[in-house]
Write a protein that holds these residues in place. Sequence first.
Motif, short mmCIF file in Angstrom:
data_model
loop_
_atom_site.label_atom_id
_atom_site.label_comp_id
_atom_site.label_asym_id
_atom_site.label_seq_id
_atom_site.Cartn_x
_atom_site.Cartn_y
_atom_site.Cartn_z
N ARG A 60 -10.85 2.84 -3.05
CA ARG A 60 -10.74 1.39 -3.18
C ARG A 60 -10.48 1.08 -4.65
O ARG A 60 -11.20 1.52 -5.53
N VAL A 61 -9.43 0.29 -4.89
CA VAL A 61 -8.98 -0.01 -6.25
C VAL A 61 -9.12 -1.51 -6.48
O VAL A 61 -8.75 -2.32 -5.62
N ARG A 62 -9.63 -1.88 -7.63
CA ARG A 62 -9.93 -3.30 -7.85
C ARG A 62 -8.68 -4.18 -7.89
O ARG A 62 -8.67 -5.29 -7.39
N ASP A 63 -7.60 -3.68 -8.51
CA ASP A 63 -6.37 -4.46 -8.59
C ASP A 63 -5.21 -3.51 -8.93
O ASP A 63 -5.40 -2.30 -9.12
N TRP A 64 -4.02 -4.06 -9.02
CA TRP A 64 -2.83 -3.23 -9.25
C TRP A 64 -2.86 -2.51 -10.60
O TRP A 64 -2.30 -1.42 -10.74
N SER A 65 -3.51 -3.09 -11.58
CA SER A 65 -3.52 -2.47 -12.90
C SER A 65 -4.26 -1.14 -12.90
O SER A 65 -4.05 -0.31 -13.79
#
Length: 208
Positions: A60-65
């Motif tokens: 799970r990744v917080r955002d595209w960055s």
Amino acid sequence: MSARDAILGRLGRSRPSGAIAREAAILAKGPERPLVAPEALIPQFLAQLGLASVAATFERVRDWSAIPATAAAYLDASALPRSLYLPQDPRLRTCDWNGFSLREACAPDEPAAIARAVSAVAETGSLIFETGPAAPMLPNFLTLHHLVVVEARTIVAQLEDIPAHLRDVRAHYWVTGVSGTTDIEGQYVRGAHGPRFLHVLLVEDTPD
């Protein structure tokens, strides 16, 4: 009376038994496939990815960055160089890939490639891809390690819930887990017809 007529006659006289009738009544009262609550979409999708039949991993990744750092950590853990086939997808291209060797073409047995799925299905763990100049299909089947970015907000409950804009689009395809076969001496072999490893990067915070 012929044997055929006798068989058809017996079929015509048959009626559901009491047990069958009761089961049919139960099914008629509600959907055979229970509805999935919106808050259960992500947990169910991730659970499907972990099944042996799908054999995918995820983060799970917080955002595209955070995509490049997450991809780098995966490659490091897999003892692979930080080298990726990167399609012309504008969303992926806006990420900061400093420190990577980015490949513009994908060769057979390419160690790793990254792609973006436009949607995913909680019911099956399937990923839905569009095809086109910015999202070629072939690299997703040539690579050994397939990294796929999908936004949490695009997950749908069931197969029939495919996003409306894709229903009339001919060029899209579905991927459910890694490639595998039991044709070789009856033993399960991964990566027989495509990627041996599928790693999903689930982006949780995506702006409209």
